[in-house]
Design an enzyme around this catalytic site. Structure first.
Site, PDB file in Angstrom:
ATOM      1  CE  LYS A   1     -38.747 -44.301  46.237  1.00 21.66           C
ATOM      2  NZ  LYS A   1     -38.048 -43.008  46.408  1.00 21.66           N
TER       3      LYS A   1
ATOM      4  CE  LYS B   1     -45.126 -42.153  41.204  1.00 25.83           C
ATOM      5  NZ  LYS B   1     -45.200 -41.408  42.547  1.00 25.83           N
TER       6      LYS B   1
ATOM      7  CE  LYS C   1     -37.435 -39.350  37.087  1.00 24.86           C
ATOM      8  NZ  LYS C   1     -38.953 -38.446  37.966  1.00 24.86           N
TER       9      LYS C   1
END
Length: 344
Positions: A115, A207, A210
């Protein structure tokens, strides 16, 4: 060894635009679990602050996730449904655990590396440290089981390590205060069903998310029937027909993903799905998958839209849940303070 009453805790981040992966990987399982043991379902709004966010959007998406819980069948009377920030004990215990956890443990967390990207020095401390808050989320209720996807297993292992170290470091005080040989349980993962990790419709190696730049990569719970059908029709596949055996999916990530989605929606195994569709072309299978997805998601979409128009009701569910959660968390936090020698 200490024994603990079974209790389930799980949280969903209010990052907006909930999708099929959230439903199959988490919320659908929550609904099944509520019939088996006491459950706390938390909208983890503090976790949503680890990356840049808009305050108005955070409030909106907190209500949206709550609406999705209710629309999917979670009973707020039988379970505790609340948002994390209303129960201050989460953050309070997180500081205690910051003093228990070791830097080397956090340095091994792979999700931070993913991230934060290349510029890790610019990432927030919250993004680095949020697995400790996640441990506090679970353990402030002394939860014994956590439904997690494959990508969260490492964080649950950290929670177990923190619980074990606390129990070891303060064992004499824990016993002296009447808690036996351990104050915190070592929470166990609950990984169930054929679609523990739903992948992107455009890339079977990624994965479903959104945040993907392509809206065709995910199916939102608020998508209408035409949009769902179009996205499934455009889903990436390979030129071969579907295999008849599960082993035939091994080197075919997109096929494996679509079969897994069908299996999870139909409450079947991959083997069951391939008995029906083995040898079929993807065009026929996608048509059946679209019909099934629309059938399962249409009632959820309708109820989410209804609840979104009634924010006062959603807020009342969160307020009631927070009161009940706080009544469970506060005695545990008080006990932790006594164990640590914090005067209160």
């Amino acid at each position: 060894m200490a024994t603990f009453p079974e209790r389930v805790f799980s949280g969903v981040q209010p990052t907006g635009n909930l999708h099929l992966g959230n439903y199959l990987g988490a919320i659908k399982r929550f609904v099944a679990l509520q019939a088996t043991r006491p459950c706390l379902y938390c909208v983890v709004d503090l976790h949503a602050m680890t990356l840049p966010f808009e305050p108005a959007q955070l409030a909106r998406t907190t209500r949206e996730v709550t609406a999705a819980f209710l629309a999917c069948g979670i009973d707020p009377k039988a379970n505790v449904v609340f948002n994390q920030s209303r129960v201050a004990e989460h953050a309070e215990l997180a500081w205690v655990f910051d003093c228990v956890a070791r830097l080397g443990w956090l340095n091994r967390m792979t999700q931070f590396k993913e991230k934060a990207g290349k510029d890790r020095e610019a990432a927030s401390i919250g993004l680095y440290n949020y697995p400790v808050l996640m441990a506090a989320d679970i353990l402030v209720y002394r939860a014994t089981h956590v439904p997690v996807g494959d990508d969260q297993k490492q964080h649950l292992e950290l929670a177990r390590d923190i619980a074990q170290k606390f129990n070891n470091d303060f064992s004499a005080s824990i016993a002296a205060h009447g808690h036996g040989d351990a104050f915190f349980p070592l929470p166990e993962p609950l990984i169930q069903g054929p679609a523990t990790r739903v992948m992107s419709l455009r890339d079977g190696a990624k994965k479903m998310s959104k945040s993907d730049p392509s809206e065709n990569s995910y199916i939102a719970l608020t998508d209408d029937a035409d949009t769902i059908a179009q996205k499934i029709r455009k889903a990436k596949t390979d030129p071969e027909p579907l295999p008849s055996e599960v082993e035939g999916l091994a080197q075919r990530p997109e096929a494996d993903n679509l079969v897994g989605i069908f299996a999870a929606l139909a409450d079947e195994t991959r083997a069951d799905v391939l008995k029906r569709f083995g040898g079929a072309q993807f065009s026929a299978f996608k048509s059946a998958l679209a019909d099934l997805t629309i059938e399962k998601l249409a009632p959820i979409r309708s109820e989410m839209l209804r609840l979104s128009a009634d924010p006062d009701f959603v807020d009342s569910v969160l307020a009631d849940g927070a009161d009940r959660a706080r009544a469970m968390a506060r005695p545990n936090m008080d006990a932790v303070k006594d164990i640590l020698g914090l005067v209160r």
